[in-house]
Structures are given as structure tokens and as C-alpha cells.
Design a protein around this motif. Sequence first.
Motif, PDB file in Angstrom:
ATOM      1  N   GLY A 526      79.580  -3.812  33.004  1.00 42.91           N
ATOM      2  CA  GLY A 526      78.365  -3.976  33.775  1.00 42.91           C
ATOM      3  C   GLY A 526      78.457  -3.435  35.186  1.00 42.91           C
ATOM      4  N   TYR A 527      77.461  -3.812  35.990  1.00 47.87           N
ATOM      5  CA  TYR A 527      77.371  -3.288  37.354  1.00 47.87           C
ATOM      6  C   TYR A 527      78.594  -3.668  38.187  1.00 47.87           C
ATOM      7  CZ  TYR A 527      75.699  -2.602  42.128  1.00 47.87           C
ATOM      8  OH  TYR A 527      75.590  -2.218  43.446  1.00 47.87           O
ATOM      9  N   SER A 528      79.085  -4.894  38.053  1.00 49.04           N
ATOM     10  CA  SER A 528      80.258  -5.316  38.837  1.00 49.04           C
ATOM     11  C   SER A 528      81.469  -4.460  38.502  1.00 49.04           C
ATOM     12  CB  SER A 528      80.561  -6.801  38.588  1.00 49.04           C
ATOM     13  OG  SER A 528      79.489  -7.613  39.006  1.00 49.04           O
ATOM     14  N   GLU A 529      81.630  -4.150  37.221  1.00 45.31           N
ATOM     15  CA  GLU A 529      82.744  -3.294  36.811  1.00 45.31           C
ATOM     16  C   GLU A 529      82.549  -1.865  37.329  1.00 45.31           C
ATOM     17  OE1 GLU A 529      82.724  -6.830  34.307  1.00 45.31           O
ATOM     18  OE2 GLU A 529      81.144  -5.383  34.792  1.00 45.31           O
ATOM     19  N   TYR A 530      81.309  -1.412  37.350  1.00 46.81           N
ATOM     20  CA  TYR A 530      81.001  -0.087  37.890  1.00 46.81           C
ATOM     21  C   TYR A 530      81.430   0.007  39.357  1.00 46.81           C
ATOM     22  CZ  TYR A 530      77.979   3.425  40.122  1.00 46.81           C
ATOM     23  OH  TYR A 530      77.494   4.453  40.881  1.00 46.81           O
ATOM     24  N   VAL A 531      81.082  -1.019  40.131  1.00 48.38           N
ATOM     25  CA  VAL A 531      81.452  -1.029  41.549  1.00 48.38           C
ATOM     26  C   VAL A 531      82.969  -1.012  41.701  1.00 48.38           C
ATOM     27  CG1 VAL A 531      81.339  -2.338  43.709  1.00 48.38           C
ATOM     28  CG2 VAL A 531      79.308  -2.171  42.247  1.00 48.38           C
ATOM     29  N   ALA A 532      83.656  -1.813  40.877  1.00 49.84           N
ATOM     30  CA  ALA A 532      85.114  -1.875  40.958  1.00 49.84           C
ATOM     31  C   ALA A 532      85.749  -0.536  40.578  1.00 49.84           C
ATOM     32  CB  ALA A 532      85.631  -2.984  40.040  1.00 49.84           C
ATOM     33  N   GLN A 533      85.185   0.137  39.563  1.00 52.49           N
ATOM     34  CA  GLN A 533      85.753   1.400  39.098  1.00 52.49           C
ATOM     35  C   GLN A 533      85.505   2.547  40.073  1.00 52.49           C
ATOM     36  OE1 GLN A 533      84.855   2.554  34.959  1.00 52.49           O
ATOM     37  NE2 GLN A 533      84.360   0.407  34.555  1.00 52.49           N
ATOM     38  N   THR A 534      84.301   2.599  40.639  1.00 47.86           N
ATOM     39  CA  THR A 534      83.906   3.769  41.428  1.00 47.86           C
ATOM     40  C   THR A 534      84.117   3.584  42.926  1.00 47.86           C
ATOM     41  OG1 THR A 534      81.612   3.007  41.674  1.00 47.86           O
ATOM     42  CG2 THR A 534      82.139   4.325  39.707  1.00 47.86           C
ATOM     43  N   GLY A 535      84.194   2.336  43.375  1.00 45.57           N
ATOM     44  CA  GLY A 535      84.296   2.094  44.811  1.00 45.57           C
ATOM     45  C   GLY A 535      82.984   2.299  45.539  1.00 45.57           C
ATOM     46  N   ARG A 536      81.865   2.326  44.815  1.00 44.37           N
ATOM     47  CA  ARG A 536      80.548   2.477  45.448  1.00 44.37           C
ATOM     48  C   ARG A 536      79.547   1.554  44.757  1.00 44.37           C
ATOM     49  NH1 ARG A 536      81.360   7.511  42.750  1.00 44.37           N
ATOM     50  NH2 ARG A 536      80.134   7.660  40.833  1.00 44.37           N
ATOM     51  N   GLU A 537      78.526   1.171  45.496  1.00 47.52           N
ATOM     52  CA  GLU A 537      77.498   0.280  44.952  1.00 47.52           C
ATOM     53  C   GLU A 537      76.267   1.037  44.478  1.00 47.52           C
ATOM     54  OE1 GLU A 537      77.548  -3.932  46.868  1.00 47.52           O
ATOM     55  OE2 GLU A 537      77.648  -2.491  48.502  1.00 47.52           O
ATOM     56  N   ALA A 538      76.198   2.320  44.790  1.00 40.83           N
ATOM     57  CA  ALA A 538      75.108   3.169  44.330  1.00 40.83           C
ATOM     58  C   ALA A 538      75.612   4.604  44.318  1.00 40.83           C
ATOM     59  CB  ALA A 538      73.887   3.027  45.249  1.00 40.83           C
ATOM     60  N   PRO A 539      75.038   5.451  43.476  1.00 37.05           N
ATOM     61  CA  PRO A 539      75.506   6.848  43.424  1.00 37.05           C
ATOM     62  C   PRO A 539      75.460   7.513  44.793  1.00 37.05           C
ATOM     63  CG  PRO A 539      74.043   6.381  41.585  1.00 37.05           C
ATOM     64  CD  PRO A 539      74.006   5.174  42.467  1.00 37.05           C
ATOM     65  N   GLY A 540      76.546   8.166  45.153  1.00 36.40           N
ATOM     66  CA  GLY A 540      76.595   8.912  46.405  1.00 36.40           C
ATOM     67  C   GLY A 540      76.903   8.067  47.626  1.00 36.40           C
ATOM     68  N   MET A 541      77.168   6.760  47.437  1.00 34.29           N
ATOM     69  CA  MET A 541      77.446   5.893  48.593  1.00 34.29           C
ATOM     70  C   MET A 541      78.775   5.203  48.401  1.00 34.29           C
ATOM     71  SD  MET A 541      73.802   4.283  49.681  1.00 34.29           S
ATOM     72  CE  MET A 541      74.438   4.045  51.339  1.00 34.29           C
ATOM     73  N   ARG A 542      79.428   4.905  49.537  1.00 31.88           N
ATOM     74  CA  ARG A 542      80.702   4.189  49.500  1.00 31.88           C
ATOM     75  C   ARG A 542      80.464   2.733  49.838  1.00 31.88           C
ATOM     76  NH1 ARG A 542      83.411   7.411  46.668  1.00 31.88           N
ATOM     77  NH2 ARG A 542      85.223   6.148  47.176  1.00 31.88           N
ATOM     78  N   THR A 543      81.329   1.838  49.353  1.00 34.02           N
ATOM     79  CA  THR A 543      81.240   0.425  49.710  1.00 34.02           C
ATOM     80  C   THR A 543      81.766   0.223  51.112  1.00 34.02           C
ATOM     81  OG1 THR A 543      83.397   0.103  48.667  1.00 34.02           O
ATOM     82  CG2 THR A 543      81.445  -0.442  47.366  1.00 34.02           C
TER      83      THR A 543
END
Length: 543
Positions: A526-543
Motif C-alpha cells: 500500500g501507500y505506506s510501503e510505497y513511501v518506505a520504498q521510494t523515500g517520497r510521499e508523491a511522485p517527483g517529491m522527497r520526504t
Amino acid sequence: MIHLDAVSKQHGKQLLFVEVSAVIHRGEKVGLVGPNGAGKTTIFRMIMQTEVPDEGAVRVDRGVSLGYFSQDVGEMAGCSAVAATMDGAGPVSTIAAELRDLEQALADPASAEDPDAFDRLITRFGEVQSRYEELGGYALDARAREILAGLGFDQSMMDGDVDRLSGGWKMRVALARILLMNPDALLLDEPTNHLDLESILWLERYLRDFPGALLMTCHDREFMNRVIGKIVEIDGGELTTYSGNYDFYEQQRAIAETQAQARFERQQAMLAKEMRFVERFKTHAAKAAQVQSRVKKLEKIDKVEPPRRRRALSFDFRPAPRSGNDVVKIAGVDKAYGPKVVYRGFDLMIRRRERWCVLGENGAGKSTLLKLIAGESSPDHGEVTIGAAVKLGYFAQHAMDLLDPGHTVFETIHGAFPIASIGQLRALAGAFGFSGDDIDKPVSILSGGEKARVVLALMLYDPPNLLVLDEPTNHLDMATKEMLVAALSVYEGTMIFVSHDRHFLAQLSDRVLEIHGGAPRVYLGGYSEYVAQTGREAPGMRT
């Protein structure tokens, strides 16, 4: 900095506040919460002095500048988005307007026909340009563009006619204007409405770094948690202050309710015991003195009121019919709008009970994908195939516009389900926040959030087994969002949805489709795993 001192306020027969007090100090970031109609907007208006309290005082310290963003945008026309943004920046905006007029006059070939007039124009242009530079006008233009970019504008939108923008984009211009002011205190009434996820993340960082005070209402739980450090709750005519973010406030409020209920129950037990004694011995002469003593004691006791409890909205799905295992098949799909290619050779399989959230920047093709699945649009090439026994429900961003404004809420629901009992329909309306007389409200006077609740009620009463949801949480208040999340958490059908609410995304997704740069990419989890995998909360943005 901002003080409410023993304020009382009444609107018609509705008593909003009774001798309430609160203070907002410099640099504090405060969330204002409470049920609809509790008086949140009234507090903003009293601080801005467009309304006055019936009793008490609302004071703003001398020299403190205020910037107020509300949902009432006002007129915007005849200039670019950048110019409209700079119009809120004080004296420099007046100079900027004159500079634009002079530039247009000098560019007009007719102006050169009168040399004296042309010389006067050049002289005045030099004076205005010099003054504009003194006031930091050119830096202001760059700052306005930086803020507009953060809120999702590209260069063509910034320089284009603001009057051509939709209502949602005009709201962003109004918000940019307030931010550009850089006041000592920001008053923001639902600033995340109409923003996409990328813009919300940008605004979140901006407000965290903002050095001034902030008073804000917001229906985005995650946004409140990350920005706010203090909560002021309006409930039942009282203001209660909690130190901490929104989650902490909810925990403390629940503890306070539990403690209040325990105090009430203890006193009720004590009163019942004393009354039993009085009733038992009131005719016994030997106990007369004790009886009278206890009666007087009971008369002097301050009665503990039962705690006020907000009615929690809840909705239970009927079981959805079972679909086949292959729910949606997208094969070799191309889709373009003029020269803009949205999809090329796009393949995707959505299977039964999967919950897909779709992420992507503005214009990436999120809504286009949902329209293709819902049959509202057709691919240029390739196929979108809906599987066997699939019953589709589609919540579109324009769905609220399709409601008949001449019908009431009840008439709208009854028209959709004519054989359902009145009790069932009233329970359905109540689950979506229309209880009592609210069910007889005409659709024409409903807010955007209320219309969204009506559309969701119509969709979910007889549930499809495939839900296609395009921003279903826009304009919904916190209670309705929580109800919707709880209901969809136990939904046994298939979902594909777009949302800018991170709590909604995290709670309901188990697959992520990221549309970025024309190349859709699938993430399992899900979304939480996406954030953990990519290091971003939306495409093209960093956390």
C-alpha cells in the motif's frame, strides 16, 4: 498576540459561545476544531473584525498584521495569476499595476505620435520603476512565482489570464496571495481544499517553516498532525485548549470523556444510594434527623452533567455481489489529448479485492485512467475490458453537479431507491451526516461536502463490486472521512481510487500505481510501503 476574552456570541437562536477565552501566542501553530456550525468561521471573522462579539472582547496586539484565507475567493479578472497574487502584497501591488499600465502604453505605437506625451510616459515609467525596485517589487515577482509553483502552477498558468482559471485554481491564487503577504499571523480556513498531494506537501513544509502565528481549520488529519502543535476545540459553546497535534488531541479528548463519564456514574450511584435511604426511612421518626440531613446534603450538591458525546457516523455495507477474478484488463492502451501523450502501450490487470491507489502529478493522467475504466472515455488504441459479473460504481469529480437542485436530500435518496423503507433511507441519510431536519434540505443549498456525502450515500447503499473513486474525500469533514475509511476497510469488493488524503491512502490501499513521466509503475504493497520504498510521499517529491 490574539486574545479572546470572555467572548459570548449568538447567531439567531443558536448560542455559539458563552464567556469563552483563548490566546494565540507569537509563533504558535494552532488548529481550530469542532463540528460543523460550531462557530469556527465566526472566530476568524471576529479576529478580522468583520463580526463583533455580543459580550467580551477579541483583541489583536498593536502592530500585528493578519492574513486571512477563506473559501470566499472574490472577483479575479483582467490580469495574470502572478499579478493577482501580487495584488495582495500591499503598496507594492499598486505600483506594480501602474507599471504594467505604463508598459502597455509605451508598447502602443499610437503613444509615439505625441512626443511630449511620450516623454511624460517615459519619465513616469522611470519614476514608477525606481519606486517598484525600492519596494522589492522584482524580488516579489520571483517570490510570487515560487509560491505559485509550489501550489502547482506552471509558467503558462502563472502568466495566463486568471479569469480563465477554474474555481479551484482561483482558490490557489487566493491562498498564494495570503502567503505572499507574509503577515505576522496567518488565519487559514481549509487551505488544503482544491490542492493535490504535491501542493499539500509543499504547503505543509511552508507552514512548518513559517515564523509567525498560525490559526487553521483543516479536514486533513496528517496535515494537522505535521503542522499543528496546539488544538482549540469548540464544542457546546465552550473552548478547550489541548497542547499537541490532532492525534494527541483525540487521545486526550477520549480520556477526558471517559473520566467525565466515570465522575457522572459515581455521583449517580451516590445519589441513588442517598435517595434509597431517604425513601426507606422518611416515615421513621427515629431516623427523621438523618433523613433531613441527607435531604439538605442532596440539595447542596453540584450535579455532574453527563458528558457530551459527539455522535459517531457509521455505515455498514450490504454484501456486494461477487465478481470474477479478473476485474479490469488494460491492454496496449494509447491515450493522448492533442500533442500531449498520456499513455502509450499501457498494460494493467486489476484482480478481485485488490485496492489500487493511483498517484501522479497534475496532468499525469490519474483521472483519465479512472474515466477509461468507468467507460467515460475511450482509448485511442488498445482495449479496456471489464471482467465478468462486475458491477461498477464511479465517483467522479463532477458527480455533485449531476444532482437535481430542486430535490431535497430525502427526495434524492428516495428517488434512487423507491422500494426501500423510509426507516432504511433515514438511517442511510443519518450515516452520511443528514439527521433530523437536515434530510429536508434542498440540494441547491448544500455545500460541496454535503453534496459529496449525498453522492456517496447513493453509490454505497446498494454497493457495486468495483468502486472507481476520483477524489472522494474532497470537502468531507473529519468525521465523514473516518466513517468512509471504516466502511471501506471492510468492503469486500475491488477498488481503484485517487485521493490527496494520506490517511485515506494509507488505510485503504494495498497496491500503488504511480504515473510519472508517462511511464506507469506498479508497487506491491500500500501507500505506506510505497513511501518506505521510494523515500517520497508523491511522485517527483522527497520526504
